[in-house]
Design an enzyme around this catalytic site. Structure first.
Site, PDB file in Angstrom:
ATOM      1  N   PHE A 275       0.831  -1.194   0.000  1.00 10.56           N
ATOM      2  CA  PHE A 275       0.000   0.000   0.000  1.00 10.56           C
ATOM      3  C   PHE A 275       0.869   1.249   0.000  1.00 10.56           C
ATOM      4  CE2 PHE A 275      -3.423  -2.746   1.615  1.00 10.56           C
ATOM      5  CZ  PHE A 275      -4.543  -2.190   0.991  1.00 10.56           C
ATOM      6  N   ASP A 276       0.570   2.171  -0.907  1.00 10.86           N
ATOM      7  CA  ASP A 276       1.073   3.531  -0.798  1.00 10.86           C
ATOM      8  C   ASP A 276       0.403   4.172   0.419  1.00 10.86           C
ATOM      9  OD1 ASP A 276       2.182   6.098  -1.666  1.00 10.86           O
ATOM     10  OD2 ASP A 276       0.127   6.552  -2.303  1.00 10.86           O
ATOM     11  N   LEU A 277       0.972   5.262   0.930  1.00 11.70           N
ATOM     12  CA  LEU A 277       0.403   5.934   2.103  1.00 11.70           C
ATOM     13  C   LEU A 277      -0.397   7.181   1.708  1.00 11.70           C
ATOM     14  CD1 LEU A 277       0.000   6.392   5.118  1.00 11.70           C
ATOM     15  CD2 LEU A 277       2.328   7.338   5.235  1.00 11.70           C
TER      16      LEU A 277
END
Length: 213
Positions: free
Chosen positions: A7-9
């Site tokens: 996951f990107d933040l």
């Protein structure tokens, strides 16, 4: 089949635009560059900070100074001008219950990413939180993924989830496909052009897409 999910933040797990753009305004003001409309600075969310400041014609020394000014506000204040997207906690809960290992892969300095995820009590969902270093030697998605895989070993059956073409291209450099999400800061067109294998508009669509791969 269980997927390993990167996951990107910013723009994927949390809406961090307010804090980032306020701190960018401060840093640009420091050099006499005044941008009143923070929406014009939304492109700072996602890519490496130094790369975005370079677009204002700053030289390398000025870029480093801009980063310092940015962090002077972001570290104590700006990182908390931020909130998880509605439904993200429920999504992560469901994915964990289904047995999908999850990691955070962000271009944000890892020390700040950890602070933010701990603040919102999201950190326990992830096997590892991996981000940039403070010196800018590891500050793009491709390098962060390389660092993570070196640290934990080669991971299989991986999919990236992110909101910008930087996520798609950084993951593709490692042969990892990306599901794009449209609630963040990138455009659907740029995600498609970069090669995202799917575009999702809601948490429910993302959940279904992950489980259909």
């Amino acid at each position: 089949m269980k997927k390993t999910i990167f996951f990107d933040l910013d723009g994927t797990l949390t809406d961090s635009g307010l804090g980032i753009t306020k701190c960018v305004q401060l840093a640009l003001d420091h050099f006499g560059i005044h941008v009143e409309d923070r929406d014009e600075l939304r492109f700072f969310v996602g890519p490496p900070l130094r790369e975005s400041f370079a677009g204002y014609g700053l030289d390398q020394m000025q870029i480093e100074e801009a980063v310092e000014v940015f962090r002077s506000r972001y570290v104590p204040i700006g990182k908390y001008e931020n909130e998880p997207y509605p439904g993200i906690r429920e999504l992560l809960t469901s994915l964990r219950e289904e047995g999908h290992p999850m990691y955070v892969v962000t271009s944000k300095p890892v020390i700040l990413a950890v602070d933010i995820l701990e603040h919102f009590k999201l950190d326990d969902f992830f096997e590892e939180i991996c981000g940039a270093d403070l010196e800018g030697k590891r500050d793009n998605k491709e390098d962060v993924i390389a660092y993570l895989q070196k640290k934990v070993g080669k991971l299989n059956n991986v999919v990236m989830v992110g909101d910008t073409h930087y996520d798609v291209l950084g993951a593709a450099a490692h042969g990892i496909p990306t599901i794009g999400v449209t609630w963040g800061f990138g455009s659907e067109a740029s995600l498609r052009e970069a090669g995202a294998i799917a575009i999702t508009h809601t948490m429910e669509e993302l959940h279904a897409c992950i489980n259909s791969l």
